[in-house]
Design an enzyme around this catalytic site. Structure first.
Site, mmCIF file in Angstrom:
data_model
loop_
_atom_site.group_PDB
_atom_site.id
_atom_site.type_symbol
_atom_site.label_atom_id
_atom_site.label_comp_id
_atom_site.label_asym_id
_atom_site.label_seq_id
_atom_site.Cartn_x
_atom_site.Cartn_y
_atom_site.Cartn_z
ATOM 1 N N ARG A 154 52.254 19.657 56.088
ATOM 2 C CA ARG A 154 53.444 18.743 57.429
ATOM 3 C C ARG A 154 53.645 18.241 57.769
ATOM 4 O O ARG A 154 54.263 17.755 58.691
ATOM 5 C CB ARG A 154 53.933 19.938 56.859
ATOM 6 C CG ARG A 154 54.981 21.144 56.148
ATOM 7 C CD ARG A 154 54.801 22.562 56.815
ATOM 8 N NE ARG A 154 53.348 22.782 56.815
ATOM 9 C CZ ARG A 154 53.145 24.168 57.169
ATOM 10 N NH1 ARG A 154 54.109 25.122 57.245
ATOM 11 N NH2 ARG A 154 51.474 24.596 57.186
ATOM 12 N N ASP B 125 48.399 25.214 45.383
ATOM 13 C CA ASP B 125 47.787 26.047 46.303
ATOM 14 C C ASP B 125 47.217 27.432 45.360
ATOM 15 O O ASP B 125 47.207 27.207 44.592
ATOM 16 C CB ASP B 125 48.811 27.263 46.858
ATOM 17 C CG ASP B 125 49.735 27.895 47.787
ATOM 18 O OD1 ASP B 125 48.944 27.139 48.809
ATOM 19 O OD2 ASP B 125 48.815 28.874 47.883
ATOM 20 N N TYR C 133 45.404 38.075 49.332
ATOM 21 C CA TYR C 133 46.787 38.069 48.815
ATOM 22 C C TYR C 133 47.017 39.223 47.837
ATOM 23 O O TYR C 133 48.397 39.833 48.013
ATOM 24 C CB TYR C 133 47.229 36.866 48.094
ATOM 25 C CG TYR C 133 47.101 35.673 50.186
ATOM 26 C CD1 TYR C 133 47.900 35.945 50.906
ATOM 27 C CD2 TYR C 133 45.716 35.002 50.329
ATOM 28 C CE1 TYR C 133 47.280 34.855 51.702
ATOM 29 C CE2 TYR C 133 45.302 33.695 50.868
ATOM 30 C CZ TYR C 133 46.522 34.085 51.939
ATOM 31 O OH TYR C 133 46.352 32.847 53.139
HETATM 32 O O1 CP3 Z 1 45.878 18.746 51.334
HETATM 33 C C1 CP3 Z 1 45.314 19.883 50.524
HETATM 34 O O2 CP3 Z 1 44.650 20.276 50.944
HETATM 35 C C2 CP3 Z 1 45.763 19.980 49.336
HETATM 36 C C3 CP3 Z 1 46.639 21.476 49.329
HETATM 37 C C4 CP3 Z 1 46.729 22.233 49.638
HETATM 38 C C5 CP3 Z 1 47.151 23.133 50.138
HETATM 39 N N1 CP3 Z 1 47.146 24.371 50.303
HETATM 40 C C6 CP3 Z 1 49.120 23.457 50.643
HETATM 41 C C7 CP3 Z 1 49.533 24.137 51.237
HETATM 42 C C8 CP3 Z 1 45.481 23.496 49.558
HETATM 43 C C9 CP3 Z 1 44.723 23.016 49.217
HETATM 44 C C10 CP3 Z 1 45.805 25.110 49.917
HETATM 45 C C11 CP3 Z 1 44.761 25.995 50.047
HETATM 46 C C12 CP3 Z 1 45.584 26.915 50.210
HETATM 47 N N2 CP3 Z 1 46.476 27.961 50.721
HETATM 48 C C13 CP3 Z 1 44.292 27.990 50.957
HETATM 49 C C14 CP3 Z 1 42.732 27.719 51.385
HETATM 50 C C15 CP3 Z 1 42.531 26.934 52.542
HETATM 51 C C16 CP3 Z 1 42.729 27.806 53.403
HETATM 52 O O3 CP3 Z 1 44.018 26.754 55.514
HETATM 53 O O4 CP3 Z 1 42.559 28.542 54.251
HETATM 54 C C17 CP3 Z 1 45.088 29.441 51.966
HETATM 55 C C18 CP3 Z 1 44.520 30.447 52.498
HETATM 56 C C19 CP3 Z 1 46.255 28.982 50.999
HETATM 57 C C20 CP3 Z 1 47.880 30.088 51.205
HETATM 58 C C21 CP3 Z 1 48.750 29.727 52.283
HETATM 59 N N3 CP3 Z 1 49.439 28.241 50.940
HETATM 60 C C22 CP3 Z 1 49.348 30.221 53.334
HETATM 61 C C23 CP3 Z 1 48.522 31.490 54.033
HETATM 62 C C24 CP3 Z 1 49.935 29.176 53.259
HETATM 63 C C25 CP3 Z 1 51.478 29.315 54.462
HETATM 64 C C26 CP3 Z 1 50.862 28.383 55.449
HETATM 65 C C27 CP3 Z 1 50.673 27.224 55.877
HETATM 66 O O5 CP3 Z 1 49.697 26.645 56.156
HETATM 67 O O6 CP3 Z 1 52.543 27.063 56.078
HETATM 68 C C28 CP3 Z 1 50.402 28.132 52.645
HETATM 69 C C29 CP3 Z 1 51.496 26.961 51.981
HETATM 70 C C30 CP3 Z 1 51.154 25.769 52.229
HETATM 71 N N4 CP3 Z 1 50.200 25.033 51.099
HETATM 72 C C31 CP3 Z 1 51.292 24.744 52.626
HETATM 73 C C32 CP3 Z 1 50.642 23.714 51.769
HETATM 74 C C33 CP3 Z 1 51.326 22.589 52.186
HETATM 75 C C34 CP3 Z 1 52.647 25.108 53.296
HETATM 76 C C35 CP3 Z 1 54.000 24.718 53.006
HETATM 77 C C36 CP3 Z 1 54.756 24.178 52.856
HETATM 78 O O7 CP3 Z 1 54.976 22.793 52.908
HETATM 79 O O8 CP3 Z 1 56.269 24.457 53.530
#
Ligand code: CP3
Length: 348
Positions: free
Chosen positions: A27, A73, A154
């Site tokens: 984002r 994700d 989760y």
């Molecule tokens: O650029 C990258 O790292 C590749 C894509 C990626 C995403 N999630 C995209 C994402 C990766 C590697 C992840 C891993 C992920 N997802 C983890 C482990 C990494 C970490 O940060 O500890 C976890 C715990 C998740 C679970 C998850 N997904 C959560 C808790 C959330 C919501 C919190 C948030 O940051 O909004 C997501 C959503 C998510 N995953 C987004 C993205 C780009 C945001 C969604 C959006 O575009 O609104």
């Protein structure tokens, strides 16, 4: 010419220390927001290989990182095991029916049947493999999975949590059920990562984002041992594919020299001093990390940290990264500054 990022994962000499950022496709990039809008929502974007490949590549062109991480994700795995998943604006991921009994677990799809449903991930990787090879700039592609423990939090809580009370209640009062959940997830993850490798990723990263929720004396039993099992499986089939292990918030284990595991790279979180990580783990693993992501709000604070980390690591057995994910309100300019500073200070 080998890929600089892959060479660094294997501990080989590189012309400079490569750099990427956890959550680099996301984002803070206006171009990402544009593509997400086109897809409708976040999960649709994960399910659309063409668009997912596009946002995977964006950080290579915009911030000049040395590796792309597959856009997806960690939660698509429990989703394809049969748990209905939604991402609610402002609240994050939610599963409508969390697992609390053995029957709940038995109702989920496991093994190859679940791993085979993640076709959109494999299709995204195949597109990326072609696009990256065509660029000819030797940038690497990282595939990833959540650790069984982090995924299970989760699946059991149904959403993100501050206390982990539901899964910890299970850990202490019904550890057999928690182990059954972890085993089932581990089986799917092994095959999932195997299929990612077969589809064309260069490197595997395992995210144990919620490692710190487990008390140190239970960490091996409920998380680390499952990741060792996954790594042993992958290494027996793909000895040349590097594996990065990122357990967040485990300085207590690092201090005790927790070293066993068939991993190539250890991702150091921002709460663990790099000098300590080097002393305890540096001989066994290449170290990745570990700038505190909020330093990205300030360019001077960023440069100071990059120089500090480089002076500890000396350009050897190191990959630059943040100590956790980049936040959505970081200026793109500052992310570019971080990447170029890492490449500048480490250039040989
Ligand atoms: O650029 C990258 O790292 C590749 C894509 C990626 C995403 N999630 C995209 C994402 C990766 C590697 C992840 C891993 C992920 N997802 C983890 C482990 C990494 C970490 O940060 O500890 C976890 C715990 C998740 C679970 C998850 N997904 C959560 C808790 C959330 C919501 C919190 C948030 O940051 O909004 C997501 C959503 C998510 N995953 C987004 C993205 C780009 C945001 C969604 C959006 O575009 O609104």
């Amino acid at each position: 010419m080998g890929k600089i990022f892959v060479d660094a994962c294997l501990g080989l000499e590189t012309p400079y220390t490569p750099v990427w950022m956890m959550r680099q496709a996301g984002r803070y990039l206006p171009q990402y927001m544009e593509v997400r809008k086109q897809a409708g929502n976040f999960l649709n974007l994960c399910h659309n290989p063409k668009l997912a490949a596009e946002v995977t590549i964006q950080p290579l062109d915009i911030v000049n990182v040395d590796a792309a991480i597959l856009f997806s994700d960690i939660l698509v795995v429990p989703n394809e095991m049969g748990m209905k998943l939604e991402f609610l604006a402002g609240e994050g991921p939610v599963f409508d029916k969390p697992i609390s009994t053995e029957d709940d677990l038995d109702s989920l799809i496991g093994g190859d049947e679940a791993a085979s449903k993640l076709t959109y991930v494999y299709d995204t990787i195949k597109i990326l493999r072609e696009q990256l090879d065509a660029r000819g700039d030797n940038k690497a592609l990282i595939g990833f999975t959540g650790a069984p423990w982090t995924l299970a939090t989760y699946m059991i809580e149904g959403q993100g949590t501050k206390t982990y009370n539901i899964c910890k209640k299970m850990m202490y009062s019904n550890p057999e059920l928690l182990h059954k959940i972890l085993k089932k997830v581990t089986e799917v993850v092994k095959l999932y990562m195997e299929k990612q490798i077969e589809s064309g990723i260069d490197v595997v990263q395992i995210f144990d984002s919620w490692a710190a929720a487990i008390e140190p004396s239970k960490y091996n039993e409920f998380s680390w041992s499952y990741m060792v099992e996954i790594a042993d499986y992958l290494k027996s089939k793909y000895p040349n594919t590097p594996i990065i292990m990122f357990p967040k918030g485990v300085s207590a284990f690092v201090e005790r020299g927790l070293v066993y595991g068939n991993f190539d790279v250890f991702g150091v979180d921002w709460g663990t001093p790099m000098a300590m990580a080097k002393e305890k783990l540096g001989d066994k693993y290449v170290l990745q990390g570990n700038m505190e992501p909020c330093r990205l709000y300030d360019k001077v604070a960023t440069t100071q940290c990059v120089e500090g980390i480089h002076s500890i690591m000396g350009g050897k057995r190191h990959i630059f990264n943040l100590g956790h994910g980049i936040l959505p309100d970081v200026p793109v300019e500052n992310a570019k500054h971080f990447v170029s500073e890492c490449q500048r200070v480490s250039k040989k």
